[in-house]
Scaffold this motif. Structure first.
Motif, PDB file in Angstrom:
ATOM      1  N   VAL A  93     -40.061 -97.875 -32.853  1.00  0.00           N
ATOM      2  CA  VAL A  93     -40.260 -97.171 -34.114  1.00  0.00           C
ATOM      3  C   VAL A  93     -41.733 -96.787 -34.231  1.00  0.00           C
ATOM      4  O   VAL A  93     -42.612 -97.594 -33.953  1.00  0.00           O
ATOM      5  CB  VAL A  93     -39.865 -98.067 -35.311  1.00  0.00           C
ATOM      6  CG1 VAL A  93     -40.088 -97.341 -36.633  1.00  0.00           C
ATOM      7  CG2 VAL A  93     -38.418 -98.541 -35.174  1.00  0.00           C
ATOM      8  N   VAL A  94     -41.985 -95.541 -34.656  1.00  0.00           N
ATOM      9  CA  VAL A  94     -43.343 -95.070 -34.929  1.00  0.00           C
ATOM     10  C   VAL A  94     -43.428 -94.848 -36.433  1.00  0.00           C
ATOM     11  O   VAL A  94     -42.723 -94.007 -36.976  1.00  0.00           O
ATOM     12  CB  VAL A  94     -43.662 -93.769 -34.163  1.00  0.00           C
ATOM     13  CG1 VAL A  94     -45.050 -93.251 -34.542  1.00  0.00           C
ATOM     14  CG2 VAL A  94     -43.559 -94.001 -32.657  1.00  0.00           C
ATOM     15  N   THR A  95     -44.271 -95.632 -37.099  1.00  0.00           N
ATOM     16  CA  THR A  95     -44.384 -95.556 -38.554  1.00  0.00           C
ATOM     17  C   THR A  95     -45.511 -94.624 -38.968  1.00  0.00           C
ATOM     18  O   THR A  95     -46.490 -94.460 -38.252  1.00  0.00           O
ATOM     19  CB  THR A  95     -44.668 -96.938 -39.171  1.00  0.00           C
ATOM     20  OG1 THR A  95     -45.939 -97.408 -38.716  1.00  0.00           O
ATOM     21  CG2 THR A  95     -43.592 -97.946 -38.818  1.00  0.00           C
ATOM     22  N   TYR A  96     -45.332 -94.014 -40.150  1.00  0.00           N
ATOM     23  CA  TYR A  96     -46.442 -93.262 -40.741  1.00  0.00           C
ATOM     24  C   TYR A  96     -46.352 -93.350 -42.254  1.00  0.00           C
ATOM     25  O   TYR A  96     -45.309 -93.635 -42.821  1.00  0.00           O
ATOM     26  CB  TYR A  96     -46.488 -91.806 -40.270  1.00  0.00           C
ATOM     27  CG  TYR A  96     -45.448 -90.890 -40.861  1.00  0.00           C
ATOM     28  CD1 TYR A  96     -45.674 -90.215 -42.069  1.00  0.00           C
ATOM     29  CD2 TYR A  96     -44.243 -90.675 -40.220  1.00  0.00           C
ATOM     30  CE1 TYR A  96     -44.726 -89.357 -42.605  1.00  0.00           C
ATOM     31  CE2 TYR A  96     -43.290 -89.818 -40.745  1.00  0.00           C
ATOM     32  CZ  TYR A  96     -43.534 -89.164 -41.937  1.00  0.00           C
ATOM     33  OH  TYR A  96     -42.597 -88.319 -42.467  1.00  0.00           O
ATOM     34  N   CYS A  97     -47.502 -93.115 -42.884  1.00  0.00           N
ATOM     35  CA  CYS A  97     -47.623 -93.047 -44.335  1.00  0.00           C
ATOM     36  C   CYS A  97     -48.452 -91.801 -44.631  1.00  0.00           C
ATOM     37  O   CYS A  97     -48.382 -90.829 -43.884  1.00  0.00           O
ATOM     38  CB  CYS A  97     -48.246 -94.340 -44.865  1.00  0.00           C
ATOM     39  SG  CYS A  97     -47.940 -94.591 -46.634  1.00  0.00           S
ATOM     40  N   TRP A  98     -49.254 -91.811 -45.697  1.00  0.00           N
ATOM     41  CA  TRP A  98     -50.001 -90.616 -46.085  1.00  0.00           C
ATOM     42  C   TRP A  98     -51.050 -90.189 -45.081  1.00  0.00           C
ATOM     43  O   TRP A  98     -51.085 -89.055 -44.660  1.00  0.00           O
ATOM     44  CB  TRP A  98     -50.659 -90.803 -47.457  1.00  0.00           C
ATOM     45  CG  TRP A  98     -49.732 -90.475 -48.571  1.00  0.00           C
ATOM     46  CD1 TRP A  98     -49.208 -91.350 -49.484  1.00  0.00           C
ATOM     47  CD2 TRP A  98     -49.188 -89.196 -48.905  1.00  0.00           C
ATOM     48  NE1 TRP A  98     -48.374 -90.684 -50.354  1.00  0.00           N
ATOM     49  CE2 TRP A  98     -48.350 -89.353 -50.021  1.00  0.00           C
ATOM     50  CE3 TRP A  98     -49.324 -87.927 -48.370  1.00  0.00           C
ATOM     51  CZ2 TRP A  98     -47.657 -88.305 -50.607  1.00  0.00           C
ATOM     52  CZ3 TRP A  98     -48.638 -86.876 -48.948  1.00  0.00           C
ATOM     53  CH2 TRP A  98     -47.815 -87.065 -50.063  1.00  0.00           C
ATOM     54  N   GLY A  99     -51.979 -91.066 -44.745  1.00  0.00           N
ATOM     55  CA  GLY A  99     -53.071 -90.650 -43.871  1.00  0.00           C
ATOM     56  C   GLY A  99     -53.994 -91.793 -43.548  1.00  0.00           C
ATOM     57  O   GLY A  99     -53.689 -92.952 -43.814  1.00  0.00           O
ATOM     58  N   PRO A 100     -55.157 -91.468 -42.996  1.00  0.00           N
ATOM     59  CA  PRO A 100     -56.074 -92.512 -42.547  1.00  0.00           C
ATOM     60  C   PRO A 100     -56.611 -93.401 -43.662  1.00  0.00           C
ATOM     61  O   PRO A 100     -57.037 -94.516 -43.402  1.00  0.00           O
ATOM     62  CB  PRO A 100     -57.213 -91.755 -41.867  1.00  0.00           C
ATOM     63  CG  PRO A 100     -56.931 -90.328 -42.000  1.00  0.00           C
ATOM     64  CD  PRO A 100     -55.647 -90.135 -42.706  1.00  0.00           C
ATOM     65  N   GLY A 101     -56.577 -92.933 -44.894  1.00  0.00           N
ATOM     66  CA  GLY A 101     -57.062 -93.748 -46.007  1.00  0.00           C
ATOM     67  C   GLY A 101     -55.998 -94.645 -46.596  1.00  0.00           C
ATOM     68  O   GLY A 101     -56.222 -95.306 -47.606  1.00  0.00           O
ATOM     69  N   CYS A 102     -54.843 -94.702 -45.970  1.00  0.00           N
ATOM     70  CA  CYS A 102     -53.703 -95.464 -46.485  1.00  0.00           C
ATOM     71  C   CYS A 102     -53.243 -96.442 -45.415  1.00  0.00           C
ATOM     72  O   CYS A 102     -53.096 -96.061 -44.257  1.00  0.00           O
ATOM     73  CB  CYS A 102     -52.574 -94.492 -46.839  1.00  0.00           C
ATOM     74  SG  CYS A 102     -51.050 -95.286 -47.303  1.00  0.00           S
ATOM     75  N   ASN A 103     -52.995 -97.678 -45.801  1.00  0.00           N
ATOM     76  CA  ASN A 103     -52.519 -98.652 -44.817  1.00  0.00           C
ATOM     77  C   ASN A 103     -51.016 -98.915 -44.938  1.00  0.00           C
ATOM     78  O   ASN A 103     -50.501 -99.906 -44.438  1.00  0.00           O
ATOM     79  CB  ASN A 103     -53.320 -99.949 -44.878  1.00  0.00           C
ATOM     80  CG  ASN A 103     -53.098-100.730 -46.160  1.00  0.00           C
ATOM     81  OD1 ASN A 103     -52.333-100.330 -47.038  1.00  0.00           O
ATOM     82  ND2 ASN A 103     -53.765-101.861 -46.278  1.00  0.00           N
ATOM     83  N   GLY A 104     -50.292 -98.006 -45.575  1.00  0.00           N
ATOM     84  CA  GLY A 104     -48.848 -98.159 -45.723  1.00  0.00           C
ATOM     85  C   GLY A 104     -48.115 -98.210 -44.396  1.00  0.00           C
ATOM     86  O   GLY A 104     -47.171 -98.979 -44.223  1.00  0.00           O
ATOM     87  N   ALA A 105     -48.530 -97.394 -43.429  1.00  0.00           N
ATOM     88  CA  ALA A 105     -47.890 -97.414 -42.115  1.00  0.00           C
ATOM     89  C   ALA A 105     -48.147 -98.734 -41.409  1.00  0.00           C
ATOM     90  O   ALA A 105     -47.281 -99.245 -40.696  1.00  0.00           O
ATOM     91  CB  ALA A 105     -48.388 -96.251 -41.268  1.00  0.00           C
ATOM     92  N   THR A 106     -49.317 -99.305 -41.626  1.00  0.00           N
ATOM     93  CA  THR A 106     -49.643-100.605 -41.036  1.00  0.00           C
ATOM     94  C   THR A 106     -48.760-101.688 -41.643  1.00  0.00           C
ATOM     95  O   THR A 106     -48.218-102.538 -40.924  1.00  0.00           O
ATOM     96  CB  THR A 106     -51.131-100.940 -41.265  1.00  0.00           C
ATOM     97  OG1 THR A 106     -51.929 -99.867 -40.758  1.00  0.00           O
ATOM     98  CG2 THR A 106     -51.515-102.239 -40.587  1.00  0.00           C
ATOM     99  N   ARG A 107     -48.602-101.659 -42.972  1.00  0.00           N
ATOM    100  CA  ARG A 107     -47.729-102.646 -43.628  1.00  0.00           C
ATOM    101  C   ARG A 107     -46.281-102.482 -43.162  1.00  0.00           C
ATOM    102  O   ARG A 107     -45.582-103.469 -42.920  1.00  0.00           O
ATOM    103  CB  ARG A 107     -47.832-102.516 -45.140  1.00  0.00           C
ATOM    104  CG  ARG A 107     -49.141-103.048 -45.704  1.00  0.00           C
ATOM    105  CD  ARG A 107     -49.122-103.235 -47.221  1.00  0.00           C
ATOM    106  NE  ARG A 107     -48.620-102.093 -47.954  1.00  0.00           N
ATOM    107  CZ  ARG A 107     -49.351-101.056 -48.369  1.00  0.00           C
ATOM    108  NH1 ARG A 107     -50.643-101.030 -48.100  1.00  0.00           N
ATOM    109  NH2 ARG A 107     -48.810-100.060 -49.048  1.00  0.00           N
TER     110      ARG A 107
END
Length: 161
Positions: A93-107
């Motif tokens: 799985v490759v996760t993404y969120c808004w962008g570099p200023g957001c750690n949602g994809a990391t979570r």
């Protein structure tokens, strides 16, 4: 200039660089955990199965505003209860969120890894997907914006890296 000023390295070298072996191990490890937006786009555009699924971990309102075509929508808070219904543990799985200023994809990646999924985070998130000129979907259909010359090469699909 005082004697101590001459002995104090600049801010870049105040902490010495890693040894080449340490740097190679660190950067190799980074590639295990991260995928570049343009690499994800190229893999999705190629004929056949890319070998991974893309997961958008943002809210429904953000998803409706725009998302990577073919992505699975699963907000981070819902991963523990819904991942098993939407994702195959044998497919990375490759996760993404808004962008570099957001750690949602990391979570999201952390939550999936804890559930036993192989996972990478897409660097740059949806922001860089759009800024690099890749097609995206909204609730109204597909869109594409011109690539931002500060994030993508002008007149070329490949930055050479």
């Amino acid at each position: 200039m005082t004697t101590t000023d001459a002995l104090t390295p600049n801010a870049v070298l105040r902490v010495a660089p890693a040894t080449p072996a340490e740097a190679a191990a660190y950067f190799r490890a980074s590639l295990v955990f991260h995928a570049d937006v343009s690499d994800v786009a190229a893999a999705l555009a190629a004929d056949g199965d890319p070998g991974f699924v893309v997961l958008d971990s943002r809210s429904t309102a953000a998803w409706d505003q725009g998302h990577v075509p073919g992505a699975v929508h699963l907000p981070t808070a819902l991963i523990p209860e819904q991942a098993g219904q939407l994702l195959d543990r044998s497919v990375p799985v490759v996760t993404y969120c808004w962008g570099p200023g957001c750690n949602g994809a990391t979570r999201a990646a952390s939550a999936l890894a804890e559930l036993g999924y192989q996972v990478k985070e897409m660097l740059g998130g949806f922001e860089y997907w759009v800024r690099e000129g890749f097609e995206f979907e909204t609730w109204e259909g597909r869109e594409r914006r011109a690539a931002d010359p500060l994030t993508a090469p002008s007149g070329s699909e490949d930055c050479g890296c």
